[in-house]
Design a protein around this motif. Structure first.
Motif, mmCIF file in Angstrom:
data_model
loop_
_atom_site.group_PDB
_atom_site.id
_atom_site.type_symbol
_atom_site.label_atom_id
_atom_site.label_comp_id
_atom_site.label_asym_id
_atom_site.label_seq_id
_atom_site.Cartn_x
_atom_site.Cartn_y
_atom_site.Cartn_z
ATOM 1 N N LEU A 484 33.253 37.116 38.232
ATOM 2 C CA LEU A 484 33.826 37.924 39.309
ATOM 3 C C LEU A 484 33.275 39.343 39.326
ATOM 4 O O LEU A 484 33.048 39.917 40.399
ATOM 5 C CB LEU A 484 35.347 37.968 39.174
ATOM 6 C CG LEU A 484 36.100 36.673 39.498
ATOM 7 C CD1 LEU A 484 37.555 36.780 39.068
ATOM 8 C CD2 LEU A 484 36.006 36.365 40.984
ATOM 9 N N TYR A 491 29.816 31.517 44.302
ATOM 10 C CA TYR A 491 30.585 31.272 43.080
ATOM 11 C C TYR A 491 30.548 29.778 42.765
ATOM 12 O O TYR A 491 30.791 28.958 43.656
ATOM 13 C CB TYR A 491 32.038 31.703 43.242
ATOM 14 C CG TYR A 491 32.240 33.208 43.276
ATOM 15 C CD1 TYR A 491 32.456 33.916 42.099
ATOM 16 C CD2 TYR A 491 32.222 33.901 44.483
ATOM 17 C CE1 TYR A 491 32.654 35.291 42.122
ATOM 18 C CE2 TYR A 491 32.409 35.277 44.513
ATOM 19 C CZ TYR A 491 32.623 35.973 43.325
ATOM 20 O OH TYR A 491 32.814 37.330 43.363
ATOM 21 N N LEU A 512 41.743 34.332 43.668
ATOM 22 C CA LEU A 512 40.333 34.057 43.939
ATOM 23 C C LEU A 512 40.035 33.959 45.423
ATOM 24 O O LEU A 512 39.013 34.453 45.905
ATOM 25 C CB LEU A 512 39.902 32.752 43.249
ATOM 26 C CG LEU A 512 39.575 32.800 41.760
ATOM 27 C CD1 LEU A 512 39.295 31.407 41.223
ATOM 28 C CD2 LEU A 512 38.372 33.707 41.492
ATOM 29 N N THR A 516 37.206 36.302 46.859
ATOM 30 C CA THR A 516 35.947 35.646 47.248
ATOM 31 C C THR A 516 35.944 35.251 48.721
ATOM 32 O O THR A 516 35.252 34.313 49.103
ATOM 33 C CB THR A 516 35.721 34.389 46.380
ATOM 34 O OG1 THR A 516 36.796 33.450 46.624
ATOM 35 C CG2 THR A 516 35.686 34.740 44.905
#
Length: 575
Positions: A484, A491, A512, A516
């Motif tokens: 991260l 990812y 997340l 993201t």
């Protein structure tokens, strides 16, 4: 081993200086017996004290010069050998870093460690001996024979008998020693492998009460190495008694026949004393050569093993013309990708095609051995595919520089790997220049702050070797934080939530999704609860895609997915 000497080029002047110093030392040592002969035959016979003192002073000067040359040569040769070993270790390490995973596995971790440490040390030691002896020993031998012949050519015929005997003994032992030294290095590899497996797997060994089995494996490997070492040492130890026996018999012969020639008036006493010293120098030079031959077989075996590492050409390398994507958005596309592991009977994955884009979470699920992790490992180009193409932002990964390709990816492997150092250092492994705020934010998103702040030194707490002082779930969260902090475009999570409880798993996935939101996210998971909220789920079985869609769509269209769901969730959870 000669191939490795090309790496001595940076030390050319130092090597030349060592050889020159050894040359002058040898000349000094060869001249001393002649001076002593003059003292006996001229100074003592004529009772000329001044002559004795003058020649004696000259002998002291030559002896001091010889000692100075020897000390300086020893210092320079040690410095050259240490630098050579350092550079060679660096080259081996750099070459191993460029290996693909297949090449790395084909040599083996234990063997690579042995080659980088023990094998290079063997060559380093031999290099010191060679620099100091490869000029000195032959010169002392040849020069000694010439000087001895100048004192008495007839008495020099003794060497016609002695030298072939010594040379034959050295060659015979050398021929028998090389195979044994090669076997010794292989046995050392085996011992290192057994020891490494026993130590890294100590928890499993103890859990299954296999301490006796591991002890037996270690003792067997240790005994093989010991037996080979004993055979080698016995062989090499036999050389010295032979050398000393020949030396002593030669001394007796020289004194016997030399005394007869002195008595007959064919030779002076001083010349016989000088001749005896030259004979000793010749014998000791041969002992030096034999010592070098003792070290050479093992060094030769080590050099072969190092050259094997350096000669392996990595299959995966950057193209001559590197292509760069026009955009930096993080699109990942598989087009009819097929891949087989070397030696496998059938492909690990076949005809895989899908597209994953920014702002999307693409999950991959399937049974054990279905090819999920294999598929994920192809994205950063850990292996090269057999057919089809993998595109990142429209460019084939084989046409991109590996460094720029992997800079786009935040990869979290299936097995969490931590390094010795602080927690902050491990998180910064993903981005070397990350600020304290960036490190903390990554840890917060990975749900790791709570246990980090609970440790004595917080982010400065030290992670032990292999991360043995943190739990499996904590390792996974630190691995996620490491990805991260990099803020990549893509990812890749390879079953990295398996050690987390459901509550932490849910909180982490929620954090997340926010962190993201603009990136491409690919998740490999075993749990349905981890993937059911993904934008798209890819279902794999036996290396093929058997279903693609959302959770609800796959429940209706994919029998494999439905079977996985029913095996993990209750009827209420499915509804």
């Amino acid at each position: 081993m000669i191939k490795l000497f090309r790496f001595l080029k940076p030390f050319g002047w130092s090597v030349a200086a060592v050889l020159a110093l050894i040359f002058f030392q040898s000349l000094s040592d060869l001249y001393l017996p002649t001076l002593m002969s003059d003292i006996v035959d001229i100074g003592i016979v004529n009772g000329d004290t001044r002559y004795i003192l003058n020649i004696g002073g000259l002998m002291l000067i030559f002896a001091a010069a010889s000692a100075l040359c020897m000390i300086t040569a020893g210092f320079l040769s040690s410095k050259v050998a240490a630098g050579f070993g350092r550079n060679l270790r660096g080259m081996v390490f750099s070459r191993v870093e460029s290996y693909s995973l297949y090449e790395f596995d084909s040599v083996g971790t234990a063997s690579l460690i042995t080659r980088t440490t023990n094998d290079i040390t063997q060559i380093q030691q031999v290099l010191i001996i060679m620099m100091r002896m490869m000029v000195s020993a032959p010169m002392m031998c040849i020069g000694g024979v010439i000087m001895a012949a100048s004192k008495d050519a007839v008495l020099s015929l003794i060497f016609v008998v002695v030298l072939p005997v010594l040379a034959g003994a050295i060659l015979l032992i050398f021929r028998k020693g090389v195979p044994l030294f090669k076997a010794m290095q292989v046995n050392l590899d085996t011992l290192n492998r057994v020891l490494r497996e026993g130590l890294t797997g100590i928890r499993v060994v103890r859990a299954f009460n296999r301490l006796g089995h591991e002890r037996k494996r270690f003792l067997e490997a240790n005994s093989r190495l010991t037996d080979t070492a004993i055979r080698v040492n016995k062989l090499m130890a036999s050389l010295m008694p032979v050398m000393m026996l020949v030396l002593n018999l030669s001394t007796i012969a020289i004194v016997w026949f030399g005394g007869i020639r002195v008595d007959n008036g064919d030779m002076q006493v001083g010349d016989m004393m000088a001749f005896l010293q030259y004979a000793t120098q010749i014998m000791f030079s041969l002992i030096m050569i034999s010592f070098m031959f003792i070290m050479l077989p093992r060094a030769e075996a080590s050099a072969v093993r190092i050259n094997e590492v350096l000669n392996i050409v990595p299959e995966i390398k950057d193209p001559e013309k590197v292509k760069k994507p026009d955009s930096k958005r993080g699109f990942v596309e598989f087009k009819n990708v097929t891949f087989s592991y070397p030696g496998a009977e059938r492909p690990a994955i076949s005809n895989i095609s899908f597209l994953a884009g920014p702002g999307q979470v693409t999950a991959i699920i399937g049974g054990t051995g279905s090819g999920k992790s294999t598929l994920i490992n192809l994205i950063p180009r850990f292996y090269d595919i057999d057919g089809g193409s993998i595109l990142i932002d429209g460019v084939d990964v084989r046409e991109m520089a590996q460094e720029s390709l992997r800079a786009k990816i935040g990869f979290v492997p299936q097995k969490a790997v931590l390094f010795t150092g602080t927690i902050a250092d491990n998180i910064r492994f993903g981005k070397e220049g990350a600020t304290d705020d960036e490190v903390r934010r990554a840890a917060e998103t990975a749900q790791a702050v709570e246990f980090i702040t609970g440790m004595k030194d917080g982010f400065d707490s030290v992670i032990a070797q292999g991360g043995v002082n943190v739990s499996g779930g904590q390792k996974q969260r630190l691995s996620i934080a490491r990805a991260l902090v990099r803020k990549p475009e893509i990812y890749v999570f390879d079953d990295t939530f398996s050690a987390l409880d459901f509550k932490t798993d849910a909180r982490l996935r929620a954090a997340l999704r926010e962190e993201t939101a603009d990136a491409t996210v690919l998740i490999v998971a075993q749990r349905v609860s981890t993937v059911m909220d993904a934008d798209r789920i890819i279902v794999m079985e036996e290396g093929k895609i058997v279903g693609t869609g959302s959770h609800k769509e796959l429940l209706n269209t994919c029998g494999v997915y439905r079977e996985i769901v029913y095996s993990q969730l209750s009827g209420e959870e499915i509804a």
